[in-house]
Design a protein around this motif. Structure first.
Motif, PDB file in Angstrom:
ATOM      1  N   LEU A 148       0.837  -1.195   0.000  1.00  0.00           N
ATOM      2  CA  LEU A 148       0.000   0.000   0.000  1.00  0.00           C
ATOM      3  C   LEU A 148       0.871   1.245   0.000  1.00  0.00           C
ATOM      4  O   LEU A 148       1.735   1.411   0.873  1.00  0.00           O
ATOM      5  CB  LEU A 148      -0.914   0.014   1.237  1.00  0.00           C
ATOM      6  CG  LEU A 148      -1.709   1.320   1.473  1.00  0.00           C
ATOM      7  CD1 LEU A 148      -2.690   1.567   0.329  1.00  0.00           C
ATOM      8  CD2 LEU A 148      -2.448   1.265   2.814  1.00  0.00           C
ATOM      9  N   GLY A 150       0.378   5.037   0.664  1.00  0.00           N
ATOM     10  CA  GLY A 150      -0.641   5.897   1.241  1.00  0.00           C
ATOM     11  C   GLY A 150      -0.025   7.034   2.033  1.00  0.00           C
ATOM     12  O   GLY A 150       1.183   7.298   1.944  1.00  0.00           O
ATOM     13  N   THR A 160       5.012   3.647   2.394  1.00  0.00           N
ATOM     14  CA  THR A 160       4.770   2.405   1.652  1.00  0.00           C
ATOM     15  C   THR A 160       4.935   1.260   2.626  1.00  0.00           C
ATOM     16  O   THR A 160       5.914   1.208   3.377  1.00  0.00           O
ATOM     17  CB  THR A 160       5.754   2.232   0.483  1.00  0.00           C
ATOM     18  OG1 THR A 160       5.556   3.292  -0.457  1.00  0.00           O
ATOM     19  CG2 THR A 160       5.552   0.893  -0.213  1.00  0.00           C
ATOM     20  N   LEU A 163       0.945  -4.816   2.922  1.00  0.00           N
ATOM     21  CA  LEU A 163      -0.399  -4.973   3.450  1.00  0.00           C
ATOM     22  C   LEU A 163      -0.717  -6.446   3.715  1.00  0.00           C
ATOM     23  O   LEU A 163      -1.156  -6.807   4.803  1.00  0.00           O
ATOM     24  CB  LEU A 163      -1.417  -4.379   2.463  1.00  0.00           C
ATOM     25  CG  LEU A 163      -2.889  -4.466   2.861  1.00  0.00           C
ATOM     26  CD1 LEU A 163      -3.155  -3.608   4.094  1.00  0.00           C
ATOM     27  CD2 LEU A 163      -3.779  -4.030   1.694  1.00  0.00           C
ATOM     28  N   LYS A 210      -9.393  -5.262   4.459  1.00  0.00           N
ATOM     29  CA  LYS A 210      -8.147  -4.495   4.386  1.00  0.00           C
ATOM     30  C   LYS A 210      -7.881  -4.001   2.964  1.00  0.00           C
ATOM     31  O   LYS A 210      -7.472  -2.853   2.749  1.00  0.00           O
ATOM     32  CB  LYS A 210      -6.974  -5.359   4.861  1.00  0.00           C
ATOM     33  CG  LYS A 210      -6.983  -5.647   6.355  1.00  0.00           C
ATOM     34  CD  LYS A 210      -5.780  -6.489   6.763  1.00  0.00           C
ATOM     35  CE  LYS A 210      -5.766  -6.734   8.265  1.00  0.00           C
ATOM     36  NZ  LYS A 210      -4.603  -7.547   8.700  1.00  0.00           N
ATOM     37  N   SER A 214      -8.015  -0.091   1.846  1.00  0.00           N
ATOM     38  CA  SER A 214      -6.765   0.471   1.322  1.00  0.00           C
ATOM     39  C   SER A 214      -6.935   0.998  -0.090  1.00  0.00           C
ATOM     40  O   SER A 214      -6.364   2.022  -0.462  1.00  0.00           O
ATOM     41  CB  SER A 214      -5.668  -0.590   1.345  1.00  0.00           C
ATOM     42  OG  SER A 214      -5.424  -1.030   2.668  1.00  0.00           O
ATOM     43  N   GLN A 215      -7.736   0.294  -0.912  1.00  0.00           N
ATOM     44  CA  GLN A 215      -7.954   0.732  -2.285  1.00  0.00           C
ATOM     45  C   GLN A 215      -8.638   2.096  -2.326  1.00  0.00           C
ATOM     46  O   GLN A 215      -8.389   2.899  -3.216  1.00  0.00           O
ATOM     47  CB  GLN A 215      -8.805  -0.305  -3.033  1.00  0.00           C
ATOM     48  CG  GLN A 215      -8.990  -0.014  -4.511  1.00  0.00           C
ATOM     49  CD  GLN A 215      -9.739  -1.127  -5.219  1.00  0.00           C
ATOM     50  OE1 GLN A 215      -9.351  -1.581  -6.284  1.00  0.00           O
ATOM     51  NE2 GLN A 215     -10.821  -1.591  -4.632  1.00  0.00           N
ATOM     52  N   ASN A 217      -8.253   4.402   0.000  1.00  0.00           N
ATOM     53  CA  ASN A 217      -7.479   5.406   0.742  1.00  0.00           C
ATOM     54  C   ASN A 217      -6.006   5.399   0.371  1.00  0.00           C
ATOM     55  O   ASN A 217      -5.171   5.891   1.139  1.00  0.00           O
ATOM     56  CB  ASN A 217      -7.620   5.156   2.246  1.00  0.00           C
ATOM     57  CG  ASN A 217      -9.038   5.408   2.742  1.00  0.00           C
ATOM     58  OD1 ASN A 217      -9.411   6.538   3.032  1.00  0.00           O
ATOM     59  ND2 ASN A 217      -9.826   4.348   2.809  1.00  0.00           N
ATOM     60  N   GLY A 218      -5.688   4.860  -0.765  1.00  0.00           N
ATOM     61  CA  GLY A 218      -4.298   4.832  -1.200  1.00  0.00           C
ATOM     62  C   GLY A 218      -4.179   4.096  -2.517  1.00  0.00           C
ATOM     63  O   GLY A 218      -5.162   3.927  -3.245  1.00  0.00           O
ATOM     64  N   LEU A 220      -2.795   0.518  -4.342  1.00  0.00           N
ATOM     65  CA  LEU A 220      -2.323  -0.845  -4.165  1.00  0.00           C
ATOM     66  C   LEU A 220      -1.322  -1.207  -5.254  1.00  0.00           C
ATOM     67  O   LEU A 220      -1.499  -0.855  -6.422  1.00  0.00           O
ATOM     68  CB  LEU A 220      -3.497  -1.829  -4.214  1.00  0.00           C
ATOM     69  CG  LEU A 220      -4.577  -1.686  -3.134  1.00  0.00           C
ATOM     70  CD1 LEU A 220      -5.690  -2.701  -3.371  1.00  0.00           C
ATOM     71  CD2 LEU A 220      -3.969  -1.864  -1.745  1.00  0.00           C
TER      72      LEU A 220
END
Length: 244
Positions: A148, A150, A160, A163, A210, A214-215, A217-218, A220
């Motif tokens: 990730l 983010g 970085t 994840l 997760k 994460s996708q 908010n950041g 992948l």
């Protein structure tokens, strides 16, 4: 003398019985041979009929034909026309050369999934650019790590971090070009077209949450694994420890 006469009569009876048995065997063999070569015209598939396909659609597509089948391999519920199967659908794929039988058709066909999802997993999809999916080298069956890129919402610090260590890819979907705009330190903006591809992953519920969080908010990024790859969770990489 009497004994000799009895033996002669017994021998004659045995010979007669043997003749009858030979006659019956030959007759049975002829009957079996005749059955082997006699044929009956039945309805046979000439092209694949897919599960869920209606009998009418398959017939309109010319997927049936009457063909001679030897009687010794004739199936009990074979069909000679489609009238008895009107309005029904194939319950399973029927391949060219198969006899059309009533038990392979019904009112509805159970939907099947092309994805091979492990029993303890669910399938989710992520949309990634070519660089983020290892330039297209990720295929169904590949094992990947997910990283990730983010920023920390508390202080805005970029990072970085690994994840998930090992996830199985079970599907690769269509590719769509997407416009991406980047801004350099001078404020100049550059727009480029990057192809994005849908990848379907087999994950647990916790892993799915997760990935989806994460996708949103950041970014992948996948790392393709081989049998000897070593990937371990650790502290995030930031500007503070990038060169440490």
């Amino acid at each position: 003398m009497e004994r000799r006469r009895i033996l002669i009569i017994a021998a004659a009876l045995v010979a007669a019985l043997g003749t009858v048995l030979v006659f019956l065997y030959v007759r049975g063999a002829d009957s079996r041979a005749q059955s082997q070569f006699e044929t009956t015209e039945v309805l046979v598939a000439t092209a694949q009929i897919n599960a869920g396909e209606t009998i009418e659609a398959a017939s309109a597509a010319g997927k049936f034909a009457l063909q001679p089948v030897t009687n010794n391999v004739l199936l009990p519920d074979h069909q000679v026309d489609t009238s008895a199967l009107a309005g029904q659908v194939a319950l399973q794929p029927i391949y060219p050369g198969e006899q059309i039988i009533a038990t392979k058709f019904g009112a509805t066909a159970a939907p099947t999934s092309a994805l091979q999802i492990p029993e303890d997993k669910i399938a989710i999809s992520v949309n990634l650019t070519d660089p983020a999916r290892v330039a297209g080298f990720v295929n169904p069956g590949s094992e990947v790590s997910i990283f990730l890129n983010g920023s920390d919402p508390k202080d805005g610090q970029a990072f970085t971090r690994l994840l998930l260590s090992k996830i199985t890819v079970i599907g690769v979907g269509s590719t769509t070009p997407v416009s991406t705009t980047t801004t350099d330190t001078t404020g100049a903006q550059t727009t480029e077209q990057l192809p994005r591809t849908l990848l379907t992953l087999a994950v647990t519920q916790d892993e799915a949450q997760k990935i989806l969080f994460s996708q949103g908010n950041g970014e992948l990024v996948l790392g393709l694994l081989n049998a000897g790859s070593v990937v371990t969770p650790g502290a995030p990489t930031t500007y503070a420890n990038l060169f440490g």
